[in-house]
Design a protein around this motif. Structure first.
Motif, PDB file in Angstrom:
ATOM      1  N   GLU A 126      29.872  41.240  31.229  1.00 32.05           N
ATOM      2  CA  GLU A 126      30.371  39.868  31.056  1.00 32.05           C
ATOM      3  C   GLU A 126      30.322  39.110  32.380  1.00 32.05           C
ATOM      4  OE1 GLU A 126      34.263  40.122  29.303  1.00 32.05           O
ATOM      5  OE2 GLU A 126      33.492  41.066  27.489  1.00 32.05           O
ATOM      6  N   LEU A 127      30.651  39.800  33.457  1.00 34.78           N
ATOM      7  CA  LEU A 127      30.602  39.179  34.785  1.00 34.78           C
ATOM      8  C   LEU A 127      29.166  38.832  35.163  1.00 34.78           C
ATOM      9  CD1 LEU A 127      32.050  38.256  37.361  1.00 34.78           C
ATOM     10  CD2 LEU A 127      31.824  40.616  38.217  1.00 34.78           C
ATOM     11  N   GLY A 135      26.258  30.801  38.594  1.00 37.04           N
ATOM     12  CA  GLY A 135      25.703  30.992  39.926  1.00 37.04           C
ATOM     13  C   GLY A 135      26.618  31.676  40.917  1.00 37.04           C
ATOM     14  N   ASP A 136      27.759  32.176  40.468  1.00 36.21           N
ATOM     15  CA  ASP A 136      28.666  32.916  41.346  1.00 36.21           C
ATOM     16  C   ASP A 136      29.506  33.879  40.502  1.00 36.21           C
ATOM     17  OD1 ASP A 136      31.224  31.714  40.428  1.00 36.21           O
ATOM     18  OD2 ASP A 136      30.483  29.898  41.391  1.00 36.21           O
ATOM     19  N   THR A 137      30.318  34.680  41.178  1.00 43.29           N
ATOM     20  CA  THR A 137      31.192  35.635  40.479  1.00 43.29           C
ATOM     21  C   THR A 137      32.664  35.261  40.650  1.00 43.29           C
ATOM     22  OG1 THR A 137      31.235  37.084  42.403  1.00 43.29           O
ATOM     23  CG2 THR A 137      29.552  37.542  40.727  1.00 43.29           C
ATOM     24  N   ARG A 138      32.926  34.005  40.983  1.00 44.41           N
ATOM     25  CA  ARG A 138      34.305  33.545  41.202  1.00 44.41           C
ATOM     26  C   ARG A 138      34.940  33.102  39.876  1.00 44.41           C
ATOM     27  NH1 ARG A 138      31.551  31.029  45.551  1.00 44.41           N
ATOM     28  NH2 ARG A 138      31.597  29.083  44.385  1.00 44.41           N
ATOM     29  N   VAL A 139      35.191  34.066  39.024  1.00 42.96           N
ATOM     30  CA  VAL A 139      35.813  33.780  37.723  1.00 42.96           C
ATOM     31  C   VAL A 139      37.281  33.431  37.964  1.00 42.96           C
ATOM     32  CG1 VAL A 139      36.323  34.685  35.427  1.00 42.96           C
ATOM     33  CG2 VAL A 139      34.278  35.476  36.642  1.00 42.96           C
ATOM     34  N   PRO A 140      37.720  32.278  37.500  1.00 45.79           N
ATOM     35  CA  PRO A 140      39.141  31.940  37.675  1.00 45.79           C
ATOM     36  C   PRO A 140      40.027  32.954  36.958  1.00 45.79           C
ATOM     37  CG  PRO A 140      37.890  30.049  36.877  1.00 45.79           C
ATOM     38  CD  PRO A 140      36.982  31.231  36.814  1.00 45.79           C
ATOM     39  N   PHE A 185      29.282  39.892  44.265  1.00 41.71           N
ATOM     40  CA  PHE A 185      30.737  39.795  44.046  1.00 41.71           C
ATOM     41  C   PHE A 185      31.436  39.452  45.347  1.00 41.71           C
ATOM     42  CE2 PHE A 185      35.044  41.451  43.256  1.00 41.71           C
ATOM     43  CZ  PHE A 185      35.292  40.920  41.996  1.00 41.71           C
ATOM     44  N   GLU A 186      32.318  38.489  45.282  1.00 40.48           N
ATOM     45  CA  GLU A 186      33.066  38.066  46.468  1.00 40.48           C
ATOM     46  C   GLU A 186      34.427  38.748  46.480  1.00 40.48           C
ATOM     47  OE1 GLU A 186      32.998  33.817  47.032  1.00 40.48           O
ATOM     48  OE2 GLU A 186      31.082  33.711  45.977  1.00 40.48           O
ATOM     49  N   TRP A 187      34.559  39.639  47.454  1.00 37.08           N
ATOM     50  CA  TRP A 187      35.784  40.420  47.548  1.00 37.08           C
ATOM     51  C   TRP A 187      36.908  39.607  48.153  1.00 37.08           C
ATOM     52  CZ3 TRP A 187      35.546  44.611  44.744  1.00 37.08           C
ATOM     53  CH2 TRP A 187      34.296  45.195  44.502  1.00 37.08           C
TER      54      TRP A 187
END
Length: 187
Positions: A126-127, A135-140, A185-187
């Protein structure tokens, strides 16, 4: 007598809800009937206490029997359903899973064998889809389209912080960290 009438009214309401919706999965915050939601939540809590051997749990064997007779769901957690099914399948009578409930879940295509790794892989996919779309992995965290994904992403970050502190039983491994890093992924 007033308490008995209240219990009887709640039981009849629950029975009516079961007939209307086909189940007794009444949430604690049931907007259609808040008193029923509260009562059902109390029954689940009292039942759990009785299962742990607490004598003054607030629910009798007769009340449990009556609720079982209408197919009352003692737990709303899917993992519990899987655990009770395992016991039911192995011939143990936990009083929490009936043949009828098993058949109903089978009819919906319920996945009995879903493991934590399957869940992680499902959320990861899903991610990946989210990243392709946005265009990013910053899911709220409160991503309204998929609340579970928002919570899962937040949990991965928290697990990563624990992992960095040397806590290896935190639910994330070097392989999972690598998988997430590979998609940016942004840690």
């Amino acid at each position: 007598m007033l308490v008995l009438c209240g219990v009887l009214f709640s039981f009849v309401s629950c029975l009516g809800d079961a007939n209307e919706f086909g189940d007794t999965l009444v949430p604690k915050t049931f907007t259609k009937n808040p008193a029923l939601g509260h009562w059902v939540s109390n029954q689940r809590h009292s039942f759990k206490k009785s299962q742990n051997g607490i004598k003054s749990c607030g629910i009798s064997k007769d009340q449990i029997r009556l609720l079982n007779n209408i197919g009352f769901q003692w737990s709303l957690r899917i993992t519990d359903s899987r655990k009770y099914y395992q016991k039911f399948r192995d011939g143990e009578s936990s009083g929490r899973m009936t043949t009828k409930e098993t058949q109903l879940l089978n009819n919906t295509g319920f996945e009995w064998g879903l493991r934590k790794t399957d869940y992680w892989d499902s959320r990861y996919e899903e991610l990946v889809s989210y990243a392709k779309e946005f265009g990013d992995t910053r899911v709220p965290r409160k991503y309204t389209k998929n609340l579970a994904l928002g919570n899962w992403v937040n949990n991965q970050r928290n697990n990563f912080k624990k992992f960095q502190k040397g806590i290896t039983s935190c639910g994330i491994s070097t392989d999972k960290i690598q998988q997430l890093s590979n998609i940016g992924f942004e840690w």
